[in-house]
Design a protein around this motif. Structure first.
Motif, short mmCIF file in Angstrom:
data_model
loop_
_atom_site.label_atom_id
_atom_site.label_comp_id
_atom_site.label_asym_id
_atom_site.label_seq_id
_atom_site.Cartn_x
_atom_site.Cartn_y
_atom_site.Cartn_z
N GLY A 8 0.72 -1.21 -0.14
CA GLY A 8 0.05 -0.05 0.05
C GLY A 8 0.74 1.29 -0.04
O GLY A 8 0.05 2.36 -0.08
N SER A 17 -3.91 11.13 1.12
CA SER A 17 -4.05 10.14 1.86
C SER A 17 -3.33 8.71 1.40
O SER A 17 -3.27 8.60 0.03
N ARG A 19 -3.50 4.17 2.41
CA ARG A 19 -3.81 3.17 3.35
C ARG A 19 -2.81 2.09 3.11
O ARG A 19 -2.64 1.35 1.92
N SER A 21 -1.52 -1.83 4.42
CA SER A 21 -1.95 -3.08 4.80
C SER A 21 -0.87 -4.12 5.23
O SER A 21 0.30 -3.97 4.55
N PHE A 67 -3.67 9.66 11.54
CA PHE A 67 -3.56 8.27 10.98
C PHE A 67 -4.71 7.32 12.05
O PHE A 67 -4.88 7.77 13.20
N ASP A 68 -5.19 6.24 11.48
CA ASP A 68 -5.85 5.40 12.11
C ASP A 68 -5.31 3.79 12.02
O ASP A 68 -5.41 3.75 10.94
N ILE A 79 -4.10 -2.82 9.33
CA ILE A 79 -4.27 -1.38 8.56
C ILE A 79 -3.80 -0.26 9.17
O ILE A 79 -3.95 -0.12 10.55
N GLN A 81 -4.56 3.65 8.22
CA GLN A 81 -5.27 4.56 7.29
C GLN A 81 -4.54 6.00 7.61
O GLN A 81 -4.44 6.42 8.85
N TYR A 83 -4.23 10.13 6.78
CA TYR A 83 -4.67 11.17 6.20
C TYR A 83 -3.77 12.30 6.15
O TYR A 83 -2.82 12.41 7.17
#
Length: 124
Positions: A8, A17, A19, A21, A67-68, A79, A81, A83
């Motif tokens: 990713g 953004s 993502r 993985s 970030f998440d 994951i 994610q 931003y």
């Protein structure tokens, strides 16, 4: 045998953004904390985010709110994610599974397994 495979990464403009993985295999039972570290060019590796066996999430201050981290149980995939990416987020990002992860101190404890890394570049 534990295997972690990241994907990713890529190049993105500031504000964009991505993502990431991390496909995990060989992790027996819900006994590992999972996390992301990164190593910017010419700098030491640093903790970014982690999720423990209870689902509690921690983030380094520089990414909190942008970030998440999450774990997809159905697919055994971690994951990240991301931003509102900034040039300072440019780094090689590594997935880790460990008995314990202390993001604030960029440390892991006990058994630990690492992926090969995926490059993230943020530039205009």
């Amino acid at each position: 045998r534990v295997q972690l495979v990241e994907s990713g990464g890529g190049s993105v403009q500031p504000g964009g953004s991505l993502r990431l993985s991390c496909s995990a295999s060989g992790l027996t039972g819900n006994t590992y904390s999972l996390g992301w570290f990164r190593q910017p060019p010419g700098k030491q590796r640093e903790g970014v985010a982690a999720i423990d066996t209870e689902g509690y999430k921690t983030y380094v201050d520089s990414v909190r709110g942008r970030f998440d981290i999450s774990f997809d149980n159905a697919n055994n995939t971690l994951i990240l994610q991301m931003y509102s990416l900034k040039p300072d987020d440019t780094a090689m990002y590594y997935c880790v599974a460990a008995d314990a992860i202390v993001v604030f101190h960029s440390r892991v404890a006990g058994r630990n397994y690492w992926g090969q890394g995926t490059q993230v570049t943020v530039s205009s």
